[in-house]
Design an enzyme around this catalytic site. Structure first.
Site, PDB file in Angstrom:
ATOM      1  N   HIS A 282       0.790  -1.234   0.000  1.00 37.72           N
ATOM      2  CA  HIS A 282       0.000   0.000   0.000  1.00 37.72           C
ATOM      3  C   HIS A 282       0.813   1.271   0.000  1.00 37.72           C
ATOM      4  CE1 HIS A 282      -4.203  -1.344   0.494  1.00 37.72           C
ATOM      5  NE2 HIS A 282      -3.641  -2.428   0.999  1.00 37.72           N
TER       6      HIS A 282
ATOM      7  N   LYS B 182      -8.642  14.150   4.012  1.00 39.49           N
ATOM      8  CA  LYS B 182      -7.824  12.936   4.032  1.00 39.49           C
ATOM      9  C   LYS B 182      -6.914  13.058   5.236  1.00 39.49           C
ATOM     10  CE  LYS B 182      -6.389  14.070  -0.163  1.00 39.49           C
ATOM     11  NZ  LYS B 182      -6.349  12.852  -0.956  1.00 39.49           N
ATOM     12  N   ARG B 183      -6.187  11.992   5.599  1.00 40.63           N
ATOM     13  CA  ARG B 183      -5.239  12.118   6.699  1.00 40.63           C
ATOM     14  C   ARG B 183      -4.285  13.275   6.438  1.00 40.63           C
ATOM     15  NH1 ARG B 183      -5.425   8.177  10.821  1.00 40.63           N
ATOM     16  NH2 ARG B 183      -3.649   9.365  11.605  1.00 40.63           N
TER      17      ARG B 183
ATOM     18  N   LYS C 299       0.822  14.445   1.351  1.00 46.08           N
ATOM     19  CA  LYS C 299      -0.471  14.794   0.751  1.00 46.08           C
ATOM     20  C   LYS C 299      -0.579  16.298   0.492  1.00 46.08           C
ATOM     21  CE  LYS C 299      -2.967  10.845   2.821  1.00 46.08           C
ATOM     22  NZ  LYS C 299      -3.754  10.207   1.749  1.00 46.08           N
TER      23      LYS C 299
ATOM     24  N   THR D 159      -8.313   6.842  -2.678  1.00 46.80           N
ATOM     25  CA  THR D 159      -9.663   6.384  -2.965  1.00 46.80           C
ATOM     26  C   THR D 159     -10.654   7.524  -2.740  1.00 46.80           C
ATOM     27  OG1 THR D 159      -9.815   5.537  -0.698  1.00 46.80           O
ATOM     28  CG2 THR D 159      -9.281   3.959  -2.433  1.00 46.80           C
TER      29      THR D 159
ATOM     30  N   LYS E  85     -14.261   8.670  -4.815  1.00 54.38           N
ATOM     31  CA  LYS E  85     -15.575   9.009  -4.253  1.00 54.38           C
ATOM     32  C   LYS E  85     -16.029  10.367  -4.756  1.00 54.38           C
ATOM     33  CE  LYS E  85     -13.847   6.851  -0.052  1.00 54.38           C
ATOM     34  NZ  LYS E  85     -13.235   7.243   1.254  1.00 54.38           N
TER      35      LYS E  85
HETATM   36  C1  LIG Z   1     -11.933   7.502   1.496  1.00 52.33           C
HETATM   37  C2  LIG Z   1     -11.469   7.831   2.859  1.00 52.33           C
HETATM   38  C3  LIG Z   1     -10.105   8.001   3.124  1.00 52.33           C
HETATM   39  C4  LIG Z   1      -9.050   7.895   2.044  1.00 52.33           C
HETATM   40  O1  LIG Z   1      -8.879   9.179   1.468  1.00 52.33           O
HETATM   41  P1  LIG Z   1      -7.615   9.492   0.533  1.00 52.33           P
HETATM   42  O2  LIG Z   1      -7.953  10.851  -0.011  1.00 52.33           O
HETATM   43  O3  LIG Z   1      -7.591   8.442  -0.523  1.00 52.33           O
HETATM   44  O4  LIG Z   1      -6.423   9.503   1.405  1.00 52.33           O
HETATM   45  C5  LIG Z   1      -9.719   8.319   4.404  1.00 52.33           C
HETATM   46  N1  LIG Z   1     -10.628   8.469   5.391  1.00 52.33           N
HETATM   47  C6  LIG Z   1     -11.951   8.335   5.176  1.00 52.33           C
HETATM   48  C7  LIG Z   1     -12.898   8.534   6.303  1.00 52.33           C
HETATM   49  C8  LIG Z   1     -12.416   7.998   3.902  1.00 52.33           C
HETATM   50  O5  LIG Z   1     -13.734   7.854   3.715  1.00 52.33           O
END
Ligand SMILES: *Cc1c(COP(=O)(O)O)cnc(C)c1O
Length: 841
Positions: free
Chosen positions: A382, A573-574, A579, A681, A685
């Site tokens: 990952h 995101k985190r 990032k 991911t 979304k």
């Molecule tokens: C989809 C999702 C992530 C992943 O987000 P990235 O932008 O791909 O890092 C992290 N936390 C939550 C709550 C999510 O729904």
């Protein structure tokens, strides 16, 4: 531990194999029948009445009514798997970021409308009950959420896949913001009980720790290894049903809770150390107490290693127990009937544990055991971040898992012999590839153990898989090119479009039907409607309503007013340097500077939303949160700025928040340094929900742009290759000198404009931007980022053209369904046959 050996229970409990579902009544799915069940649980089971003033009880009553309906399908699915005697996959993951279950269960059971009506007739809006459900936040971010989406897709594809994880008493911490700083609070998500789980004490397993090994002659004269004087812990499984989409299938997520054995340390007890003796109970229960809140590194902590082994050992024993129940103690067919997918290196100790179980507990020889192990284990990588590559000190293994250390040594010895044959005399290669990293403190490289022990190794987006082969795992790729493959991540459209965006679901269903909910490629049929002005107007109306809902959340949680007519520019995101939330905030400061300079001709008002948790020990990430909040404070309170720009940091970003955020987003920020984000991911979304992406050529952004086309994507920044080349001569000072906008932004930051009373507070941030060794090269991408942002603003001004792009983003998001991802895992790695559950009744 199975009680059915000692009691003559009714024979219907033991009707395997080839059982039929005879005596299970089928529960009705009509609004009246759901309403009736609800009333039964509310009145009779929970014992409440009209004076009940807590939304908790009607929520639980509804959950129980729904759970009953899941239960019959769950049983019929599991019986069908047993009858089919099919191959199964066990998905091993330290994290499952499930979020809420209610709305998803209704959708997948196909009773959303019936439930809406059934409860409405009782004067209840079920959506208000649903808000009461705490998120099951048993994960950090993308990796854990991916596992959750995989579960949903496997059930929808009717694949016999079972998730195995840990039932953390405390999930991901709750984040609050105090004076702009992140504070962490424990997430006691089980406090009020969890109606979706089912305890299965009959499948309890015993997991060993500590002790030492002894070599003794067994009854047949051969040497046997005994792992003795261990401190054992019980693993009690809790099962959660995973319904497929309207197909009668319900799969299982099995989460292990640790418990003390009832055996007392009699020695201590009799010596008067009663408290110490009971204290051991605590140590056992600690194992599953808390999720490690680190998104991409957690090395060297003993408790974490205990968690990993606890998951691997309990899960493997459970699978083998089930296998032996069905097939006797013959392992000839085991490999053909089982696969273990390792979600990152976290459960990799399973490679050594399977060897141990097969040899020490079931008497197989090394070669046979190794053949089984190597043909059942598959590993998903990952991340390329070096700090995220798990290593464990040999010393810790020696103490905690002495038998597993012996096995790892033997695996390594045999592996290195193989390398010496391939590349005689290449000692440097032996050193590079060894599972044991020598040095001051010898360490076990878990990724290498996974590579050696598996038949399949995959990355999670095309670029990421290529970079693995060229970089991190290059030596292993040379040795075993056939093991390597790519599986681009996805997200389930059931949760991330159908359930979280009912407005858009309605419009899409009316336009192209409902087929897309289980076949996302069908969204392509929306593409022609991008040219239809009436359709665009409807599309915009839905987006506007979703923006209002998001604005409501921002008002409630941040106290900041977002105007739904502004562009909603979102990065959630985190919080991590790679990032580059920092790059985002530099753009915000740039916009602020423009407003202050009166450079606002043809201005597009923007609402910038940033959210995400920082690992509690990650000082730089926490400082970035503080900077975002301080900038927000200045911007939001400057009368010159007014409605032109708003900035908010949303506290406690989580699955249920994302369900409101992604439908209401116009612009999705995916701005990582190229080569660092394995896939992402969140980007998918947002795309499904009609957001346009501003992004680098990183992870799955590349594939998103390929699908939707460059005209509907705001690209900027260096490529992964350019990032690597540029490191040797990177000169941020020259970049800053050469870009007046960046110079001005740096000047505002460095003269303390956003930290008037705390001089030097953000020095480490500005210094990192000026550092020629800045791994994230923030300054290098600033200029092209601003250009792309300007292009996005200009595009947003053309309402019709923006809507066209929005529709096309949704229309072309079909590839990013985890249904596609799971189909690929199955075709290339698992080779499972779908199984249709037994008919009910
Ligand atoms: C989809 C999702 C992530 C992943 O987000 P990235 O932008 O791909 O890092 C992290 N936390 C939550 C709550 C999510 O729904």
């Amino acid at each position: 531990m199975r009680h059915n050996d000692d009691a003559p229970f009714a024979s219907f409990l033991h009707s395997r194999p080839n059982q039929k579902l005879t005596d299970i009544p089928v529960l009705g799915m009509s609004s009246t029948q759901v309403g009736k069940s609800f009333k039964h649980y509310f009145n009779n089971t929970l014992g409440r009445d009209r004076n009940c003033d807590k939304v908790h009880y009607p929520y639980v009553a509804l959950a129980m009514a729904i759970r009953d309906r899941l239960m019959e399908r769950w049983k019929s699915t599991q019986m069908a798997y047993d009858n089919a005697d099919c191959k199964r996959t066990s998905y091993l993951s330290m994290e499952f970021l499930m979020g809420r279950a209610l709305s998803n269960s209704l959708l997948n059971l196909g009773i959303t409308d019936a439930t809406t009506k059934g409860l409405y007739d009782l004067g209840i809006l079920w959506e208000e009950l649903a808000e009461n459900e705490p998120d099951a936040g048993l994960g950090n971010g993308g990796l854990g959420r991916l596992a959750a989406c995989f579960m949903d897709s496997c059930a929808t594809l009717q694949l016999p896949v079972k998730g195995f994880g840990i039932r953390y008493e405390y999930g991901m911490f709750r984040q609050t913001i105090v004076d702009g700083n992140q504070m962490e609070e424990p997430d006691h998500w089980l406090r009020d009980g969890y109606p979706w789980e089912l305890e299965r004490p009959e499948y309890t397993q015993r997991v060993q720790f500590g002790g030492h090994t002894e070599y003794r002659r067994g009854s047949d004269g051969s040497f046997k290894v005994f792992w003795v004087d261990t401190h054992d812990v019980l693993a009690v499984p809790y099962d959660t049903p995973i319904p497929g989409y309207r197909n009668g299938t319900v799969n299982t997520l099995r989460l292990w809770k640790s418990a003390a054995t009832d055996e007392f340390d009699l020695g201590e007890f009799n010596a008067g150390s009663y408290a110490e003796s009971v204290g051991a109970k605590n140590a056992a229960e600690n194992i599953t107490m808390v999720l490690y809140p680190n998104d991409s590194s957690e090395n060297g902590k003993e408790l974490r290693l205990r968690q990993q082994y606890f998951l691997a050992s309990a899960s493997l024993k459970d699978v083998i127990r089930d296998w032996c129940d069905r097939s006797g103690q013959l392992f000839d067919g085991f490999a053909a009937s089982n696969c273990f997918q390792l979600n990152d290196t976290h459960p990799t100790i399973a490679v050594a544990e399977l060897m141990r179980l097969l040899m020490d507990e079931y008497g197989l020889g090394w070669d046979k055991a190794w053949e089984i192990t190597q043909s059942t284990m598959a590993y998903t990588n990952h991340t390329l971040l070096p700090e995220a590559l798990e290593k464990w000190p040999v010393r810790l293994f020696q103490q905690l898992l002495p038998r597993l250390l012996e096995i790892i040594y033997e695996i390594n010895a045999r592996f290195l012999r193989q390398i010496s044959c391939y590349w005689p005399g290449d000692n440097d290669r032996l050193r590079r590839m060894s599972i044991i990293e020598e040095g001051g403190e010898p360490q076990i490289r878990m990724a290498y153990l996974a590579l050696v022990g598996s038949f399949s190794v995959n990355g999670v987006a095309q670029l990421h898989s290529n970079l693995l082969k060229e970089g991190l795992f290059r030596d292993f790729y040379e040795l075993w090119p056939e093991k390597f493959n790519n599986k681009t991540n996805g997200a389930t459209q059931r949760r991330w479009l159908a359930s979280c965006n009912p407005g858009l679901r309605g419009v899409i269903n009316k336009t192209i039907g409902e087929g897309w909910i289980s076949d996302l490629e069908q969204l392509r049929q929306l593409a022609p409607y991008a040219e239809d002005a009436k359709f665009r107007k409807i599309w915009r109306k839905v987006k506007q309503e979703n923006k209002q809902k998001l604005a409501q959340l921002v008002k409630q949680d941040c106290g900041i007013k977002f105007d739904a007519n502004a562009m909603f520019d979102v990065q959630v995101k985190r919080i991590h340097e790679y990032k580059r939330q920092l790059l985002n905030i530099l753009h915000v400061v740039h916009l602020y500077a423009r407003i202050k300079a009166g450079d606002t001709a043809e201005w597009i008002p923007r609402c910038v939303l940033i959210g995400g948790k920082a690992a509690p020990g990650y000082a730089m990430a926490k400082l970035i949160i503080k900077l975002i909040n301080n900038v927000a404070d200045v911007v939001n309170n400057d009368p010159d700025v007014g409605e032109l720009l708003k900035v908010a940091f949303l506290p406690n970003y989580r699955v249920s928040a994302m369900e409101v955020i992604c439908p209401g987003t116009d612009l999705s920020e995916q701005i990582s340094t190229a080569g660092k984000e394995a896939s992402g991911t969140g980007n998918m979304k947002f795309m499904m929900n009609g957001a346009l992406t501003i992004g680098t050529l990183d992870g799955a952004n590349i594939e998103i742009r390929e699908e939707v086309g460059d005209d509907h994507f705001f690209l900027f920044g260096m490529t992964a290759e350019e990032v690597m080349d540029r490191r040797t001569y990177y000169n941020p000072e020259a970049v800053i000198k050469g870009d007046p906008d960046l110079r001005q932004v740096m000047n505002l930051l460095e003269k303390g404009h956003f930290n008037q009373f705390f001089p030097r507070l953000f020095d480490s941030i500005t210094q990192s931007i000026r550092n020629p060794h800045d791994p994230w090269m923030v300054a290098a991408d600033f200029t092209s980022y601003i250009a792309a942002q300007n292009k996005a603003a200009k595009a947003y001004r053309d309402v019709e053209s923006w809507t066209r792009s929005s529709i096309l983003n949704t229309a072309m998001s079909g590839k990013f369904s985890t249904d596609r991802t799971m189909r690929e895992y199955n075709e290339d790695i698992w080779h499972l046959e779908p199984v249709v559950p037994l008919p009910l009744g």
